[in-house]
Scaffold this active site. Structure first.
Site, mmCIF file in Angstrom:
data_model
loop_
_atom_site.group_PDB
_atom_site.id
_atom_site.type_symbol
_atom_site.label_atom_id
_atom_site.label_comp_id
_atom_site.label_asym_id
_atom_site.label_seq_id
_atom_site.Cartn_x
_atom_site.Cartn_y
_atom_site.Cartn_z
ATOM 1 C CG HIS A 1 37.891 31.871 42.083
ATOM 2 N ND1 HIS A 1 37.190 32.939 42.594
ATOM 3 C CD2 HIS A 1 37.109 30.783 42.302
ATOM 4 C CE1 HIS A 1 36.038 32.523 43.096
ATOM 5 N NE2 HIS A 1 35.981 31.208 42.938
ATOM 6 C CD GLU B 1 40.408 36.772 40.625
ATOM 7 O OE1 GLU B 1 39.600 37.714 40.622
ATOM 8 O OE2 GLU B 1 40.054 35.579 40.457
ATOM 9 C CB CYS C 1 35.308 36.647 45.000
ATOM 10 S SG CYS C 1 36.514 35.322 45.231
ATOM 11 C CB CYS D 1 40.346 36.232 44.515
ATOM 12 S SG CYS D 1 39.871 34.685 43.703
#
Length: 161
Positions: free
Chosen positions: A56, A58, A86, A89
């Site tokens: 991801h 992040e 999410c 993260c």
């Protein structure tokens, strides 16, 4: 609430990274970590190409920030991301002690800073200041354009135009 000039500058950096993700057929999410006026971490979604659930934006930005700053405590940092983080993260943000999170579009399916649930409401050892809606329409439009293109490409018959 009016967005600060600094928030707009760094969100535009995150948007540029989200566009890079879109160029390689990834969901267009970008993130930057800023410490004392300098970008110390960058990332964009790379799950499909990297075949990694952890890839991801992040997580990549936090990883780079930790390497740049030679430590895991990012308590002087702000993260800018185009989409609300999410749960995974958000957990990484809390565990890295990021001071402030600024995001563009809310994620009504997986957002962990207020949309689906708020990680800051849990009795954890850290909470992050949250600012949402910075360049929201630009961030939301990137997501919409990506998914519209995906739908159109799925509707095309195989081997045809």
């Amino acid at each position: 609430m009016k967005n600060s000039e600094e928030d707009i500058i760094y969100m535009n950096e995150a948007i540029a990274l989200a566009k890079k993700a879109m160029e390689v057929a990834e969901v267009p999410v970008g993130a930057v970590v800023v410490c004392e006026g300098k970008i110390v971490g960058r990332g964009y979604n790379y799950r499909e190409n990297g075949r990694n659930a952890l890839a991801h934006a992040e997580i990549a930005a936090i990883d780079e920030a930790c390497r740049t700053l030679h430590g895991w405590r990012l308590h002087k940092c702000t993260m800018y991301c185009t989409l609300e983080p999410c749960p995974m993260c958000a957990g990484a943000i809390i565990n890295s002690r990021i001071k402030r999170v600024v995001f563009g579009a809310c994620d009504m399916k997986a957002g962990a800073f207020g949309s689906v649930f708020d990680i800051n409401s849990l009795p954890l050892n850290h909470t992050a200041e949250v600012c949402s809606g910075v360049l929201e329409s630009e961030c939301r439009e990137l997501m919409g354009a990506f998914f519209r293109t995906l739908r159109v490409n799925k509707e095309k018959p195989e081997g045809g135009a």
